[in-house]
Design a protein around this motif. Structure first.
Motif, PDB file in Angstrom:
ATOM      1  N   ALA A  91      -8.703  -7.125  10.028  1.00 25.19           N
ATOM      2  CA  ALA A  91      -8.120  -8.374   9.325  1.00 25.19           C
ATOM      3  C   ALA A  91      -9.465  -9.016   8.495  1.00 25.19           C
ATOM      4  O   ALA A  91      -9.045  -9.577   7.340  1.00 25.19           O
ATOM      5  N   VAL A  92     -10.577  -8.910   8.990  1.00 24.72           N
ATOM      6  CA  VAL A  92     -11.553  -9.457   8.184  1.00 24.72           C
ATOM      7  C   VAL A  92     -11.836  -8.757   6.708  1.00 24.72           C
ATOM      8  O   VAL A  92     -12.792  -9.321   5.807  1.00 24.72           O
TER       9      VAL A  92
ATOM     10  N   PHE B 172      -7.669  -1.411   1.852  1.00 23.12           N
ATOM     11  CA  PHE B 172      -7.601  -0.794   3.060  1.00 23.12           C
ATOM     12  C   PHE B 172      -7.046  -1.597   4.348  1.00 23.12           C
ATOM     13  O   PHE B 172      -6.173  -1.356   4.796  1.00 23.12           O
ATOM     14  N   PHE B 173      -7.274  -2.960   3.834  1.00 18.71           N
ATOM     15  CA  PHE B 173      -6.597  -4.048   4.678  1.00 18.71           C
ATOM     16  C   PHE B 173      -5.099  -4.065   4.592  1.00 18.71           C
ATOM     17  O   PHE B 173      -4.300  -4.072   5.332  1.00 18.71           O
ATOM     18  N   LYS B 174      -4.859  -4.026   3.329  1.00 20.96           N
ATOM     19  CA  LYS B 174      -3.387  -4.080   2.896  1.00 20.96           C
ATOM     20  C   LYS B 174      -2.450  -3.052   3.223  1.00 20.96           C
ATOM     21  O   LYS B 174      -1.364  -3.193   3.906  1.00 20.96           O
ATOM     22  N   ILE B 175      -3.143  -1.977   3.256  1.00 20.07           N
ATOM     23  CA  ILE B 175      -2.141  -0.752   3.476  1.00 20.07           C
ATOM     24  C   ILE B 175      -2.241  -0.570   5.102  1.00 20.07           C
ATOM     25  O   ILE B 175      -1.015  -0.192   5.751  1.00 20.07           O
ATOM     26  N   MET B 176      -3.494  -0.794   5.744  1.00 18.18           N
ATOM     27  CA  MET B 176      -3.401  -0.626   7.216  1.00 18.18           C
ATOM     28  C   MET B 176      -2.330  -1.702   7.845  1.00 18.18           C
ATOM     29  O   MET B 176      -1.464  -1.539   8.793  1.00 18.18           O
ATOM     30  N   PHE B 177      -2.277  -2.918   6.997  1.00 18.71           N
ATOM     31  CA  PHE B 177      -1.338  -4.097   7.694  1.00 18.71           C
ATOM     32  C   PHE B 177      -0.158  -3.560   7.372  1.00 18.71           C
ATOM     33  O   PHE B 177       0.932  -3.686   8.572  1.00 18.71           O
ATOM     34  N   LEU B 178       0.416  -2.991   6.376  1.00 19.22           N
ATOM     35  CA  LEU B 178       1.778  -2.325   6.142  1.00 19.22           C
ATOM     36  C   LEU B 178       2.045  -1.452   7.115  1.00 19.22           C
ATOM     37  O   LEU B 178       3.111  -1.532   7.784  1.00 19.22           O
ATOM     38  N   VAL B 179       1.111  -0.412   7.469  1.00 18.61           N
ATOM     39  CA  VAL B 179       1.202   0.721   8.243  1.00 18.61           C
ATOM     40  C   VAL B 179       1.495   0.087   9.640  1.00 18.61           C
ATOM     41  O   VAL B 179       2.486   0.379  10.226  1.00 18.61           O
ATOM     42  N   ILE B 180       0.671  -0.823  10.293  1.00 18.87           N
ATOM     43  CA  ILE B 180       0.821  -1.280  11.453  1.00 18.87           C
ATOM     44  C   ILE B 180       1.967  -2.143  11.640  1.00 18.87           C
ATOM     45  O   ILE B 180       2.699  -1.952  12.583  1.00 18.87           O
TER      46      ILE B 180
END
Length: 854
Positions: free
Chosen positions: A809-810, A822-830
């Motif tokens: 998140a940070v 990295f955050f955007k795609i990880m957020f979507l993936v999770i």
């Protein structure tokens, strides 16, 4: 867990693995201390590898973010061999085989309605030029390091040369100033921007200029040999250090200035790594806080605070061990690998939640050894499935042609290996020691024995803090966590209701439709400005360059790579035909081409020279070189033959990544189809090459990894049809993430491709946990199995999803595109992975009764 040969169960691997892990669990439970201390000692030893970090940092943008073996790199070598440059004597901007060493300014009028072609503006431009040329770098003045032409430093802009030292002269030049060709300065497309011209036909390349809003200044430096490159680099370093003060001192009022150098992109990119360290510290704190809160129970004995805290520490040890080992082995460290610790933190904690959840369902009165054996039997196979898929996803990603992705994948994949080992040893040992404390009914903080029965005379505060050890006497397990109760009593039954299932199917169809539409809108290619942080000085330069100088793109070399009989009129006709086909492309302005051969033919016709036999053609070349001295640098004339030659075409309206890819494909296609051996080249093609392989690499990785995921699922989930559902979840999440990337303004480039590799591994995690629990459930009905699976693993899935999002998140507040992406795609993936695991997959599994049959 097991099953005979009935139905469609495939547990020949799962059963022995489950037995082996049960044995490991019992061993950890019986002897926890070696399993606690050995990982710490190993991490300390391997951590010494970090001493090599500085020497192994490899952040060269071209090397890391362009495909290895890209055609343009081979083309560049050929051009450099055939047409060597000599910056100290005969510098020519269009003839550069690299980007060159330079400092550059984009100068724009202060007011949008104003023009730069005024006496006041040129007075400030001349003052800026004098200040730049007065800079000394490494003890050398600009005049000593500048690229030279005809004995003088190369002009930063033809208009600046034309006015000399008199700014009023621009007003005298203005009536005769034409665009894009100017009789006094040649091609102005790269030097003058935001131009308003008199109306006229398209073929008229000399239309009178009414106004111009922007001007480009280029200060090129020498790069002929390593010593000159080093001297130029030192001067550019000085330029970057002093130019902010120079601009402040000049106090420009009629113009605004953005600056850039050939080393700016690299330097700004290397600053990105420094931003990660404080972010990781914040992430570590947040993850520990979340883990402790989510594992805390009001019972002072049964609370799992220590397991949560050491679970986060375990992830840190995995990063320390893996990175240290790879640095010991000399593996280059690229900035993209700095994303890995955020990822490992989330995943390691996820597995810890699964282990804790399964521990809580064991019999309290059993020995710690038996409880650990039961925990590993229940949890370790599920953890093994998800870890194996993650490791495979990353190691498959190493096959890509982008070194930055390879580095990320090898560092992250290796970290997952250590993460898995430490989860089954280090966290297991912490869980066992915590179990011994619970067995003797000791307080989690003071380790003092506490009573199990509430003492009403001591007050509620005492009973909450100093009384504990209760359990469910009907089941023999710990009291049900409120969240597990929520999934069993409320969420699970609601989800399997008929109308809810109908809504879930409609919701899924909407998700799938919007995702597929988004996939058609995804843009390809990395924007080089994204390698710098948002507040970098280079961003303004890029923005103004795009705004004012996009009309004219790269001036591309068209190279005849072999010796051909130019004196043969049929050969010349074939070559001319190929050039005309290239010039007729929509991305090429045929009126701005430059051809030594056309000029030679024209001179020969005017002077009645014979160029139709070998000796006459070669002998009369000296006439061409007298008329146009620059032509001799476009003809490689050695040993009485022309071994190679080149022409120039001017590209136009190359404004997007799609245009860049189409231009490259069309030019190379026409060159390959030509009867004459042709090749096209421009230094920008080094970066354009990524567009030709990025989608292919991504699809290749996704397909291979999905196949590997299916194989692992078939081997470890004791039901082949449910394994197919896990594979379906992978495909579904990948489609969703790719589609929603477009809605969130994320391009498909080497950075987001890294995240799609992650997506392959992560999309399987939650669905595999739930599918495995569904198949393993002993409930008779499909709905019952779905509710039971959610009861057992719903809360750990939520914990894992939230912990991973907390872990990254940070990065959402980072000022750098790499980390924000990295955050955007990880957020979507999770998000999509959790929705599949908690909603879509449980519902879809209930539609197929045979998935649950023995």
């Amino acid at each position: 867990m097991g099953g005979g040969g009935k139905g469609c169960r495939t547990d020949c691997v799962e059963r022995p693995l489950s037995r082996a892990l049960r044995g490991l669990g019992g061993l950890v439970g019986a002897h926890p201390w070696p399993f606690l201390l050995l990982p710490m000692a190993l991490s300390a030893m391997l951590g010494v590898g970090f001493m090599y970090l500085t020497s192994l940092e490899s952040n060269d943008i071209e090397a890391q973010f362009t495909p290895r073996g890209g055609p343009a790199k081979a083309e560049r070598r050929l051009v450099q061999e055939s047409f060597p440059t000599r910056d100290s004597e005969r510098f020519s901007f269009p003839r550069l085989t690299t980007e060159g060493a330079f400092a550059s300014f984009v100068v724009v009028a202060t007011e949008p309605s104003h023009t730069l072609l005024t006496r006041a503006a040129f007075a400030e431009l001349l003052a800026l030029d004098a200040a730049v040329q007065g800079l000394r770098g490494g003890g050398r003045p600009y005049s000593q390091v500048c690229a030279r032409r005809q004995g003088a430093c190369s002009s930063p802009n033809p208009l600046l040369s034309a006015v000399g030292n008199d700014p009023a002269r621009i007003e005298a030049l203005l009536p005769g100033l034409t665009f894009p060709l100017w009789s006094m300065g040649g091609f102005l497309g790269s030097f003058l921007g935001g131009v308003t011209v008199e109306p006229g036909p398209a073929e008229d390349q000399r239309r009178p200029v009414r106004a111009a809003r922007a001007l480009h200044l280029f200060y090129f430096l020498q790069e002929d040999d390593p010593a000159k490159r080093e001297a130029s680099s030192e001067w550019l370093q000085t330029f970057l250090q002093r130019i902010p003060d120079v601009l402040a001192r000049l106090n420009l009022t009629t113009v605004r200035v953005a600056y850039f150098t050939s080393i700016s992109r690299q330097e700004e990119f290397e600053k990105n790594g420094k931003e990660v360290v404080p972010l990781f510290s914040i992430t570590y704190f947040l993850t520990i806080f979340f883990s402790v809160i989510s594992c805390t129970r009001l019972d002072c004995v049964r609370t799992k605070v220590w397991a949560a805290a050491f679970g986060v520490l375990s992830s840190g040890l995995a990063v320390l061990s893996s990175f240290g080992l790879l640095l010991f082995c000399g593996v280059p460290f690229v900035i993209t690998a700095a994303n890995a610790p955020f990822l490992i933190l989330g995943v390691g904690v996820d597995d810890m939640f699964i282990l804790v959840s399964c521990w809580q369902k064991t019999k309290v009165k059993d020995t710690v050894r038996d409880r650990m054996a039961d925990t590993y039997t229940e949890a370790a196979v599920s953890v093994t499935i998800t870890t194996l898929t993650d490791i495979l996803a990353f190691y498959i990603g190493i096959a890509t042609s982008f070194p930055s992705i390879q580095a990320f994948c090898i560092y992250t994949g290796t970290a997952f290996v250590f993460c898995y080992i430490y989860n089954l040893t280090f966290i297991g040992a912490v869980l066992a020691l915590n179990g011994r404390r619970e067995e003797s009914n000791r307080h989690w903080l003071t380790f003092m024995k506490v009573p199990t029965e509430t003492e009403h005379s001591r007050g509620s505060a005492y009973n909450v803090c100093c009384v504990g050890g209760s359990y469910d006497e009907t089941t023999g397990s710990e009291l049900e966590h409120p969240m597990n109760g929520f999934f069993r009593k409320h969420f699970g039954p609601f989800l399997v209701h008929t109308w809810t299932k109908v809504f879930v199917v409609i919701l899924y169809l909407g998700y799938l439709g919007s995702s597929i539409y988004g996939c058609t809108q995804v843009k390809e290619g990395i924007d080089l400005r994204n390698l710098a942080s948002d507040n970098s000085y280079v961003v303004q330069y890029y923005d103004w360059t795009d705004e004012y100088f996009k009309e004219y793109g790269p001036r591309v070399m068209v190279i005849v790579t072999e010796s051909i009989p130019y004196w043969n009129s049929a050969v010349r006709a074939d070559l001319e035909n190929c050039m005309e086909l290239i010039e007729n492309l929509t991305y090429v302005d045929k009126y701005l081409s430059e051809s030594w051969l056309r000029l030679y033919i024209m001179i020969a016709n005017r002077m009645s020279l014979n160029i139709d036999d070998r000796s006459s053609f070669i002998d009369n070349l000296s006439t061409l070189f007298r008329v146009d001295p620059d032509s001799q640098w476009d003809v490689n004339f050695t040993d009485q033959k022309i071994s190679a030659s080149r022409f120039f075409i001017q590209t136009v309206n190359v404004t997007s990544a799609v245009d860049e890819r189409n231009l490259l494909e069309q030019l190379r296609g026409l060159a390959a189809d030509c009867k004459i051996p042709l090749m096209v080249y421009h230094p920008a093609f080094i970066y354009f090459d990524q567009y030709l392989v990025i989608a292919q690499n991504t699809i290749q990785n996704v397909v291979i990894a999905s196949g590997a995921m299916l194989l692992i699922s078939l081997l470890l989930i004791p039901n082949p049809l449910c394994s197919l559902w896990v594979t379906f979840a992978i495909a579904s999440v990948i489609v969703g993430v790719t589609g929603f990337m477009a809605f969130w303004d994320v391009n498909l480039d080497s950075i987001s491709m890294i995240n799609l590799v992650i997506c392959i591994g992560f999309s399987v995690d939650f669905s595999a946990h739930i599918s495995y629990a569904f198949v393993s459930s002993e409930k008779p009905s499909m709905n019952g199995k779905a509710v039971d699976a959610l009861y057992h693993l719903g809360y750990p899935v939520v914990q894992g999803a939230v912990s991973t999002i907390v872990g990254v998140a940070v990065l959402s507040v980072a000022t750098t595109y790499i980390f924000r992406t990295f955050f955007k795609i990880m957020f979507l993936v999770i998000l999509f992975g959790a929705v599949h695991g908690l909603i879509f997959i449980p519902v879809f599994l209930t539609f197929f009764g045979f998935c649950g049959k023995l």
